[in-house]
Every structure is written in structure tokens, then in C-alpha cells.
Write an enzyme that holds these catalytic residues in place. Structure first.
Site, PDB file in Angstrom:
ATOM      1  N   CYS A   1     -58.051 -50.242  -9.272  1.00  0.00           N
ATOM      2  CA  CYS A   1     -58.374 -50.616  -8.005  1.00  0.00           C
ATOM      3  C   CYS A   1     -58.270 -49.238  -7.222  1.00  0.00           C
ATOM      4  O   CYS A   1     -58.989 -48.970  -6.172  1.00  0.00           O
ATOM      5  CB  CYS A   1     -57.552 -51.698  -7.196  1.00  0.00           C
ATOM      6  SG  CYS A   1     -57.737 -53.273  -7.958  1.00  0.00           S
TER       7      CYS A   1
ATOM      8  N   HIS B   1     -62.741 -59.468  -8.358  1.00  0.00           N
ATOM      9  CA  HIS B   1     -63.518 -58.310  -8.792  1.00  0.00           C
ATOM     10  C   HIS B   1     -63.713 -58.257 -10.279  1.00  0.00           C
ATOM     11  O   HIS B   1     -62.764 -58.558 -10.885  1.00  0.00           O
ATOM     12  CB  HIS B   1     -63.219 -56.966  -8.371  1.00  0.00           C
ATOM     13  CG  HIS B   1     -63.172 -56.878  -6.929  1.00  0.00           C
ATOM     14  ND1 HIS B   1     -62.303 -56.231  -6.289  1.00  0.00           N
ATOM     15  CD2 HIS B   1     -63.980 -57.193  -5.902  1.00  0.00           C
ATOM     16  CE1 HIS B   1     -62.481 -56.097  -4.948  1.00  0.00           C
ATOM     17  NE2 HIS B   1     -63.665 -56.696  -4.785  1.00  0.00           N
TER      18      HIS B   1
ATOM     19  N   GLU C   1     -69.468 -54.821  -3.256  1.00  0.00           N
ATOM     20  CA  GLU C   1     -67.790 -54.503  -3.281  1.00  0.00           C
ATOM     21  C   GLU C   1     -67.755 -52.948  -4.153  1.00  0.00           C
ATOM     22  O   GLU C   1     -66.631 -52.739  -4.417  1.00  0.00           O
ATOM     23  CB  GLU C   1     -67.003 -55.568  -4.001  1.00  0.00           C
ATOM     24  CG  GLU C   1     -67.166 -56.808  -3.196  1.00  0.00           C
ATOM     25  CD  GLU C   1     -66.291 -57.088  -1.860  1.00  0.00           C
ATOM     26  OE1 GLU C   1     -64.946 -56.483  -2.159  1.00  0.00           O
ATOM     27  OE2 GLU C   1     -66.525 -57.423  -0.848  1.00  0.00           O
TER      28      GLU C   1
HETATM   29  O1  SUG Z   1     -59.878 -56.461  -1.590  1.00  0.00           O
HETATM   30  N1  SUG Z   1     -56.622 -56.427  -1.235  1.00  0.00           N
HETATM   31  C1  SUG Z   1     -57.695 -56.018  -1.840  1.00  0.00           C
HETATM   32  C2  SUG Z   1     -57.533 -55.773  -3.388  1.00  0.00           C
HETATM   33  C3  SUG Z   1     -58.626 -54.703  -3.804  1.00  0.00           C
HETATM   34  C4  SUG Z   1     -58.389 -54.686  -5.420  1.00  0.00           C
HETATM   35  N2  SUG Z   1     -59.748 -53.991  -5.828  1.00  0.00           N
HETATM   36  C5  SUG Z   1     -60.181 -53.845  -7.040  1.00  0.00           C
HETATM   37  N3  SUG Z   1     -59.866 -55.001  -7.849  1.00  0.00           N
HETATM   38  N4  SUG Z   1     -61.168 -53.000  -7.259  1.00  0.00           N
HETATM   39  C6  SUG Z   1     -59.111 -56.736  -1.994  1.00  0.00           C
HETATM   40  O2  SUG Z   1     -58.687 -58.160  -1.912  1.00  0.00           O
HETATM   41  C7  SUG Z   1     -55.019 -57.452   0.530  1.00  0.00           C
HETATM   42  C8  SUG Z   1     -55.018 -57.190   1.736  1.00  0.00           C
HETATM   43  C9  SUG Z   1     -53.942 -57.962   2.603  1.00  0.00           C
HETATM   44  O3  SUG Z   1     -53.854 -59.049   2.078  1.00  0.00           O
HETATM   45  O4  SUG Z   1     -53.492 -57.360   3.471  1.00  0.00           O
HETATM   46  C10 SUG Z   1     -56.451 -56.586  -0.138  1.00  0.00           C
HETATM   47  O5  SUG Z   1     -57.505 -56.575   0.633  1.00  0.00           O
END
Ligand code: SUG
Length: 418
Positions: free
Chosen positions: A348, A231, A163
Site C-alpha cells: 500500500c 483493495h 482507487e
Molecule cells: O483506504 N486506510 C486506507 C488503507 C489503504 C491501503 N491501501 C492499499 N490496500 N493499497 C484505506 O482504507 C484508514 C484511515 C483511518 O481510519 O483514519 C485508511 O484510510
């Protein structure tokens, strides 16, 4: 060479929506089915970039990916028009906005060949994110195409989930000095998936030609993942000498901290105890999903989302820390509520790359004038709202594809057209 930290923020794409696709990401599940506001979301992201510029930081961008992901749907034998609602939602997510998941980055001072290495993340755990990497790789190869200064790697094999920088930290006296790279992996997350596999990070450390003596692997605690920290950057963040973390972030914390301190005696570890801020409050407010930065005035600054100010235990902790002259000297608050509602905070939304800005393709760097032009384009082209049941509408799909093309035209990034 002037090596500085450059934050590359993902512009929020016009298809930004709340389809609840990320199991283990509590905000994504909580807001599933809500009407989203892509235009407001993208403008909030631009204002965050502007605030970074005003602090004196170097700022870059990545562009949204083609949505719907026609190529991916084609590989699955379908199209946006004929796919069922579930597959279609997976092809419509604007999730590449969360650039911390684009790649893992090892700055030049840490690598044996003196180049900055980037490995695009395979994001294989979540279907809607698993098809991001080819378009991300295309951008990385453009932005960091100068092979004298950068080495851009393809994804590690999908056997091992990766990731990217969201699970990677670095401790160094200054960004331009050799540092200790810290790779945080998951083994189990109780009811939720552990997305980052240790073998993926071991491969990246080898590919990036890191010194094994200056590389640490630490397990993210099961309780953190189970509480919604999908994460590591939801429970810890590092910048130069400072490591800021929740007391429940790591499994085997004491051993990890002593290994790190042995390799990096200047470490300033700032811990938030569970008795002061619960894991639940930390995750809901995204206290740690902050940008921890050193602006030119040298004052370590934490850039937090509005939600931190609204959580009394969290905000009070920060005020006490500031009053006590702790390692964090300044707190800035930004509004990224549209992204937050899908579990994406200030950290993020950005990928940190330590590099000389002169070695980066200037089309990926921003100044205030470019932000103004982008804001005008987004105000004109991005949909103001999207309800999940509208995702298949041909009119909306046509608007999304037009909007992205207009953005590529403005940035002169026609190479990324599909
Ligand atoms: O991968 N949300 C992302 C958020 C990523 C956050 N990134 C870090 N913590 N670096 C994920 O969970 C939600 C999409 C949706 O539900 O349509 C989403 O993908």
C-alpha cells in the site's frame, strides 16, 4: 533508455492517526481511538525504503499532503477550528501515505504512444480520501513532468469510484517488455463497499491507449471484500511472470486464469489455497500486501510485513514454498506496524512506476544520504504521538503545518507549499 521499476513510497505524514475512517478496512476499525505514533510511523517507512535500496532497487518518494485539509474544509464552509469532530478527522488523515492508491500506471511498453501513462485516482468512496487527488496530481505533474516520456491524467469523473494501482496488476516477461494489464473491479462487497468501479477502469484503459487484446478486466470476489480485502492488493500481487494470489481473490477465477495464460503463456501462477491459509489469516497478516520485486540478482523477492512472521499458518506456507524452490526465491520482512494498524502494508505504501530514473524529477528520488537527512528532520519535527481527541488542538495543527513546510524546504519542493 533504461526502464526499471521504481517504487515511490508515500512519506507518512505528521498527522498520522487512528480515527477509524475506513468502513470495510478491518484494521482501521479495530484500532479506532488508539494513540498513534507519527514519528515512529514515518521512520518505519524510511527504513522500508532503505531496505529496498539495499536490495538494489530504485526508490522514490511522495510527500505528505497539507493537513488539516483547509481547502476542502473551506469548500464545505468550515475551518479546522470550527468543524465538528467527524469532519475534522476526515480533514486530518495522513492517508495519502498509501501511494498504491495515488494513481493507475501503464508503463510505456504497453501504450500506443510509447509514453508511461498515469491517472490520478479519484478515491471518491471514502470522504477522507476523496480530497487527496488534487495534491496528488500536483506531485505527479512535477515528478513526471517530462511530457516526452509521461502522460499524467486528471481523475475519471466521480460517478465511478477509482482507487488506483491497488486494483491493477501487470504480467510481463520483464518490466521493460509489453505486458498484459489486469484491472480488478468490485461489484459488491456484502456489508462493505466495493470501491473500484469497472467503468473507471475501462476509461483508464482507453485513456492510457492500451491494446484491448492485452487488457483484462476481472471481478474481485464478493467474499474477499466482505472478509476485509477492500483493495485487490490485499489478496493478490503480480510481478513480471509471477502472479501470487489467494484462491478466493477473484470471481470467475478459472476463466480469468485461462484468459491470462492464453495471452501470457509464461505465467507462473502461485496460489495459496484457502485450506492452507484462510482468507481471514491472509487479510490479518497481509501476506499478499507484499512487494513482489526482482532485484538485480534476478531472485524474485517478497517483502512482507512483520505480521506475516507472527501468523504460523502463513509463515509455514512461505517456508514450504521456499524449500520447494517455488517462484518466490527470497522473503524479506519489514516493520511497518504503524501503517499496518490502519490497514496499509508494504505494498500500500508504494506506487510502482516503470520508467528510466533519468526522466523523473530527481527531487522525488532517494538515496541513502537523502534518507538520513529525512530521518533527522522527521525525528525533530514529527509529533511522537497523537490521541484522536487532540486533533483539533491549535498547537498540534501549527506543528503539523510547520513540519510539512520543513520537509518541503529540505526536498526543495516549495512548489507544493499551500
Ligand atoms: O483506504 N486506510 C486506507 C488503507 C489503504 C491501503 N491501501 C492499499 N490496500 N493499497 C484505506 O482504507 C484508514 C484511515 C483511518 O481510519 O483514519 C485508511 O484510510
Amino acid at each position: 533508455m533504461r526502464l526499471v521499476e521504481i517504487n515511490f513510497d508515500g512519506i507518512v505524514g505528521p498527522s498520522h492517526n487512528y480515527a477509524g475512517l475506513s468502513l470495510g478496512n478491518l484494521a482501521s476499525s479495530r484500532n479506532a481511538g488508539q494513540v498513534s505514533h507519527p514519528r515512529a510511523a514515518a521512520l518505519q517507512g524510511l527504513e522500508k525504503m532503505r531496505a529496498n535500496l539495499q536490495l538494489g532497487l530504485a526508490q522514490g518518494l511522495f510527500v505528505p499532503q497539507p493537513r488539516p485539509a483547509r481547502r476542502w474544509l473551506g469548500e464545505l464552509g468550515t475551518t479546522p477550528e470550527s468543524a465538528d469532530a467527524g469532519l475534522r478527522a476526515n480533514a486530518m488523515s495522513a492517508s495519502s501515505m498509501w501511494a498504491a492508491n495515488a494513481a493507475t500506471v501503464s508503463p510505456a511498453p504497453d501504450t500506443a504512444d510509447g509514453r508511461t501513462h498515469l491517472t490520478v485516482a479519484n478515491l471518491r468512496t471514502m470522504p477522507h480520501r476523496s480530497h487527496e487527488w488534487p495534491a496528488t496530481l500536483a506531485q505527479l505533474r512535477l515528478a513526471f513532468g517530462d511530457e516526452h516520456h509521461f502522460a499524467v491524467h486528471g481523475p475519471v469523473p466521480p460517478a465511478f469510484g477509482d482507487e488506483g494501482a491497488a486494483n491493477h496488476m501487470r504480467s510481463a516477461s520483464r518490466h521493460d517488455q509489453a505486458g498484459i494489464e489486469i484491472f480488478v473491479y468490485g461489484l459488491t462487497g456484502g456489508p462493505f463497499p466495493a470501491r473500484q468501479h469497472v467503468e473507471a477502469f475501462r476509461a483508464i484503459a482507453r485513456l492510457h491507449r492500451l491494446n484491448p487484446e492485452r487488457t483484462l478486466f476481472v471481478q474481485q470476489s464478493e467474499e474477499a471484500i466482505a472478509a476485509g480485502a477492500f483493495h485487490n492488493d490485499v489478496v493478490a500481487v503480480a510481478n513480471e511472470r509471477v502472479l501470487f494470489a489467494h484462491s478466493q481473490a477473484f470471481a470467475g477465477k478459472d476463466r480469468f486464469l485461462s484468459d491470462l495464460a492464453a495471452r501470457f503463456p509464461e505465467l507462473e501462477y502461485v496460489e495459496v489455497a484457502a485450506s492452507e491459509v484462510s482468507l481471514e489469516d491472509a487479510i490479518r497478516s497481509y501476506l499478499f500486501n507484499a512487494q513482489l520485486v526482482t532485484p538485480p540478482d534476478g531472485r524474485t523477492t517478497l517483502i512482507v510485513p512483520e505480521e506475516v512472521r507472527e501468523a504460523p499458518a502463513v509463515w509455514n506456507w512461505l517456508q514450504r514454498h521456499l524449500a520447494g524452490n517455488g517462484a518466490i526465491r527470497r522473503v524479506e520482512v519489514v516493520d511497518v506496524r504503524q501503517s499496518m494498524a490502519n490497514g496499509g502494508g508494504p505494498a500500500c505504501l508504494r506506487l510502482r512506476v516503470v520508467a528510466d530514473p533519468l526522466t523523473v524529477d530527481p527531487r522525488f528520488l532517494v538515496d541513502e544520504g537523502k534518507l538520513d537527512r529525512l530521518a533527522a528532520l522527521i525525528a525533530a519535527e514529527w509529533p511522537s504521538d497523537i490521541a484522536p481527541n487532540e486533533l483539533g488542538e491549535p498547537k498540534l495543527i501549527a506543528q503539523l503545518e510547520r513540519a510539512r513546510q520543513a520537509l518541503l524546504d529540505l526536498l526543495e519542493l516549495q512548489e507544493l507549499s499551500e
